[in-house]
Design a protein around this motif. Structure first.
Motif, PDB file in Angstrom:
ATOM      1  N   ASN A   1     -34.257-112.417   1.360  1.00  7.32           N
ATOM      2  CA  ASN A   1     -32.850-113.629   1.342  1.00  7.32           C
ATOM      3  C   ASN A   1     -33.368-113.680  -0.741  1.00  7.32           C
ATOM      4  O   ASN A   1     -31.882-114.272  -1.000  1.00  7.32           O
ATOM      5  N   GLY A   2     -33.825-114.210  -0.945  1.00  8.10           N
ATOM      6  CA  GLY A   2     -34.052-114.928  -2.175  1.00  8.10           C
ATOM      7  C   GLY A   2     -33.278-114.389  -3.524  1.00  8.10           C
ATOM      8  O   GLY A   2     -32.037-114.451  -4.157  1.00  8.10           O
ATOM      9  N   GLN A   3     -33.777-113.013  -3.397  1.00  2.00           N
ATOM     10  CA  GLN A   3     -33.260-111.579  -3.878  1.00  2.00           C
ATOM     11  C   GLN A   3     -32.138-111.445  -4.168  1.00  2.00           C
ATOM     12  O   GLN A   3     -30.848-111.766  -5.240  1.00  2.00           O
ATOM     13  N   LYS A   4     -31.224-112.264  -2.580  1.00  3.80           N
ATOM     14  CA  LYS A   4     -29.176-111.768  -2.487  1.00  3.80           C
ATOM     15  C   LYS A   4     -28.932-113.025  -3.642  1.00  3.80           C
ATOM     16  O   LYS A   4     -28.288-112.047  -4.452  1.00  3.80           O
ATOM     17  N   VAL A   5     -29.813-113.582  -3.758  1.00  2.89           N
ATOM     18  CA  VAL A   5     -28.823-114.923  -5.021  1.00  2.89           C
ATOM     19  C   VAL A   5     -29.389-113.876  -6.771  1.00  2.89           C
ATOM     20  O   VAL A   5     -28.171-114.382  -7.466  1.00  2.89           O
ATOM     21  N   HIS A   6     -30.602-113.952  -7.160  1.00  3.52           N
ATOM     22  CA  HIS A   6     -30.841-113.117  -8.068  1.00  3.52           C
ATOM     23  C   HIS A   6     -30.653-112.706  -8.453  1.00  3.52           C
ATOM     24  O   HIS A   6     -29.493-112.527  -9.869  1.00  3.52           O
ATOM     25  N   ILE A   7     -30.170-111.094  -7.506  1.00  8.19           N
ATOM     26  CA  ILE A   7     -28.651-110.420  -8.205  1.00  8.19           C
ATOM     27  C   ILE A   7     -27.466-110.208  -8.367  1.00  8.19           C
ATOM     28  O   ILE A   7     -27.204-110.377  -9.160  1.00  8.19           O
ATOM     29  N   MET A   8     -27.195-111.348  -8.013  1.00 10.24           N
ATOM     30  CA  MET A   8     -25.056-111.893  -8.117  1.00 10.24           C
ATOM     31  C   MET A   8     -25.541-113.007  -8.898  1.00 10.24           C
ATOM     32  O   MET A   8     -24.899-112.049  -9.362  1.00 10.24           O
ATOM     33  N   LEU A   9     -26.686-112.989  -9.055  1.00 13.78           N
ATOM     34  CA  LEU A   9     -26.148-114.282 -10.590  1.00 13.78           C
ATOM     35  C   LEU A   9     -26.243-113.122 -11.506  1.00 13.78           C
ATOM     36  O   LEU A   9     -25.696-113.345 -12.982  1.00 13.78           O
ATOM     37  N   GLU A  10     -27.639-112.130 -11.773  1.00 15.55           N
ATOM     38  CA  GLU A  10     -27.922-111.104 -12.471  1.00 15.55           C
ATOM     39  C   GLU A  10     -26.183-110.525 -12.957  1.00 15.55           C
ATOM     40  O   GLU A  10     -25.887-109.972 -13.868  1.00 15.55           O
ATOM     41  N   GLU A  11     -25.848-109.665 -11.613  1.00 14.16           N
ATOM     42  CA  GLU A  11     -24.577-109.368 -11.835  1.00 14.16           C
ATOM     43  C   GLU A  11     -23.283-109.939 -12.277  1.00 14.16           C
ATOM     44  O   GLU A  11     -22.715-109.395 -13.292  1.00 14.16           O
ATOM     45  N   LEU A  12     -23.288-111.018 -12.421  1.00 14.52           N
ATOM     46  CA  LEU A  12     -22.216-112.081 -12.113  1.00 14.52           C
ATOM     47  C   LEU A  12     -22.588-112.060 -14.071  1.00 14.52           C
ATOM     48  O   LEU A  12     -21.553-112.981 -14.257  1.00 14.52           O
TER      49      LEU A  12
ATOM     50  N   VAL B   1     -29.385-104.541 -10.468  1.00 11.86           N
ATOM     51  CA  VAL B   1     -30.015-105.283  -9.401  1.00 11.86           C
ATOM     52  C   VAL B   1     -31.596-104.946  -9.619  1.00 11.86           C
ATOM     53  O   VAL B   1     -32.978-105.589  -9.305  1.00 11.86           O
ATOM     54  N   ALA B   2     -32.312-104.300 -10.324  1.00 14.67           N
ATOM     55  CA  ALA B   2     -33.167-103.776 -11.211  1.00 14.67           C
ATOM     56  C   ALA B   2     -34.117-105.293 -11.646  1.00 14.67           C
ATOM     57  O   ALA B   2     -35.023-105.848 -10.933  1.00 14.67           O
ATOM     58  N   ARG B   3     -33.181-106.346 -12.150  1.00 19.89           N
ATOM     59  CA  ARG B   3     -33.604-107.708 -13.185  1.00 19.89           C
ATOM     60  C   ARG B   3     -33.714-108.344 -11.700  1.00 19.89           C
ATOM     61  O   ARG B   3     -34.395-109.255 -11.483  1.00 19.89           O
ATOM     62  N   GLY B   4     -32.532-108.130 -10.682  1.00 17.46           N
ATOM     63  CA  GLY B   4     -32.338-109.217  -9.666  1.00 17.46           C
ATOM     64  C   GLY B   4     -34.228-109.256  -8.606  1.00 17.46           C
ATOM     65  O   GLY B   4     -34.438-110.386  -8.093  1.00 17.46           O
ATOM     66  N   LEU B   5     -34.254-108.183  -8.084  1.00 19.21           N
ATOM     67  CA  LEU B   5     -35.255-108.038  -7.434  1.00 19.21           C
ATOM     68  C   LEU B   5     -36.698-108.144  -8.079  1.00 19.21           C
ATOM     69  O   LEU B   5     -37.377-108.434  -6.865  1.00 19.21           O
ATOM     70  N   ALA B   6     -36.779-107.719  -9.047  1.00 21.65           N
ATOM     71  CA  ALA B   6     -38.093-108.158 -10.245  1.00 21.65           C
ATOM     72  C   ALA B   6     -37.870-109.581 -10.682  1.00 21.65           C
ATOM     73  O   ALA B   6     -39.212-110.227 -10.736  1.00 21.65           O
ATOM     74  N   TYR B   7     -36.783-111.064 -10.294  1.00 19.22           N
ATOM     75  CA  TYR B   7     -37.420-111.673 -10.766  1.00 19.22           C
ATOM     76  C   TYR B   7     -38.215-112.831 -10.025  1.00 19.22           C
ATOM     77  O   TYR B   7     -37.883-113.007  -8.785  1.00 19.22           O
ATOM     78  N   GLY B   8     -39.004-113.393 -10.076  1.00 22.69           N
ATOM     79  CA  GLY B   8     -40.218-114.314  -9.836  1.00 22.69           C
ATOM     80  C   GLY B   8     -40.998-113.307  -9.504  1.00 22.69           C
ATOM     81  O   GLY B   8     -42.099-114.198  -8.942  1.00 22.69           O
ATOM     82  N   LYS B   9     -41.472-112.263  -9.698  1.00 26.22           N
ATOM     83  CA  LYS B   9     -42.206-111.604  -9.378  1.00 26.22           C
ATOM     84  C   LYS B   9     -43.673-111.604 -10.102  1.00 26.22           C
ATOM     85  O   LYS B   9     -44.873-111.174 -10.029  1.00 26.22           O
ATOM     86  N   ASP B  10     -43.508-112.393 -11.403  1.00 29.46           N
ATOM     87  CA  ASP B  10     -44.221-112.986 -11.890  1.00 29.46           C
ATOM     88  C   ASP B  10     -45.226-113.300 -11.282  1.00 29.46           C
ATOM     89  O   ASP B  10     -46.757-113.377 -11.735  1.00 29.46           O
ATOM     90  N   ILE B  11     -45.418-114.415 -10.105  1.00 31.58           N
ATOM     91  CA  ILE B  11     -46.258-115.220  -9.586  1.00 31.58           C
ATOM     92  C   ILE B  11     -46.001-114.923  -8.423  1.00 31.58           C
ATOM     93  O   ILE B  11     -45.152-114.391  -7.408  1.00 31.58           O
ATOM     94  N   PRO B  12     -47.102-114.449  -8.041  1.00 29.81           N
ATOM     95  CA  PRO B  12     -47.815-113.578  -6.413  1.00 29.81           C
ATOM     96  C   PRO B  12     -47.107-114.488  -5.271  1.00 29.81           C
ATOM     97  O   PRO B  12     -47.256-115.441  -5.293  1.00 29.81           O
TER      98      PRO B  12
END
Length: 234
Positions: free
Chosen positions: A17-28, A203-214
């Motif tokens: 659910n969080g990744q939806k917003v990350h992807i959208m903001l990156e796409e925009l 999409v790749a950036r949005g899916l990866a965002y925040g994964k630096d902290i597990p």
């Protein structure tokens, strides 16, 4: 086209659910700031977060340049996607019939595809007692929903015509197909679509965002499970 001068604040985690917003903001391509809400530690129950998201769930956003130039907070991932699509005039059509189709598939995801896959995962992985009926119930429903999506993609590159928030809403959930015992042979059109959308840089950036902290290992983190599961009204 609407421009954004102040960053949009996104309160989130790298969950489907969080990744939806990350992807959208990156796409925009608009400025935004990521605020990690550690749901395993109960940060979703703080008064500050509840003022933004009264359902104590991520994601939520605060747009400092909302309607009339005034700040607005929005919770529920589907509402966030639609708000952003309308505001910036991207990934949400202007034609009324096309809007209906995107809305159908957006609501299909938030009302079924996400919740049913979530219940599948809960009873298969986290439930302290394995309930065969519940596991089969949600496993079967997961398989059915992937089948619905596969049929929709048989004659279309994207879920609702052009690439839209309907796709963005489903990417994070569908990409975890292996977790649910889904094979490429079962639903080839879904997998072709995942490859197609996965090739988009945003999409790749949005899916990866925040994964630096597990995220918490919920299968083994009993304290986090106490925070997240079996909650009642506070």
């Amino acid at each position: 086209m609407t421009t954004q001068t102040k960053p949009i604040d996104a309160y989130s985690l790298p969950t489907p659910n969080g990744q939806k917003v990350h992807i959208m903001l990156e796409e925009l391509g608009v400025p935004w700031t990521y605020h990690r809400i550690d749901i395993g530690k109960g940060q979703q129950f703080t008064p500050e977060f509840l003022a933004i998201s009264p359902n104590n769930k991520i994601p939520a956003i605060v747009d400092p340049e909302g309607p009339g130039g005034e700040p607005i907070s929005i919770f529920e991932s589907g509402a966030i996607l639609k708000y952003l699509g309308l505001k910036f005039g991207q990934f949400y059509p202007t034609d009324a019939r096309a809007q209906v189709k995107v809305d159908e598939w957006l609501f299909w995801q938030v009302g079924g595809f996400g919740p049913m896959l979530g219940q599948n995962n809960h009873f298969s992985v986290y439930a302290p007692e394995k309930v065969p009926y519940a596991i089969k119930r949600y496993s079967d429903e997961t398989h059915r929903l992937f089948g619905v999506l596969n049929k929709q993609l048989a004659d279309s590159e994207y879920i609702a015509g052009d690439y839209s928030i309907a796709d963005i809403a489903s990417i994070g959930w569908a990409q975890s197909w292996e977790r649910y015992g889904i094979t490429q042979q079962d639903f080839p059109h879904v997998h072709a679509w995942l490859e197609r959308v996965g090739a988009r840089p945003a999409v790749a950036r949005g899916l990866a965002y925040g994964k630096d902290i597990p995220n918490h290992d919920l299968a083994n983190d009993k304290e986090a499970q106490k925070v997240l599961f079996n909650q009642r009204a506070r």
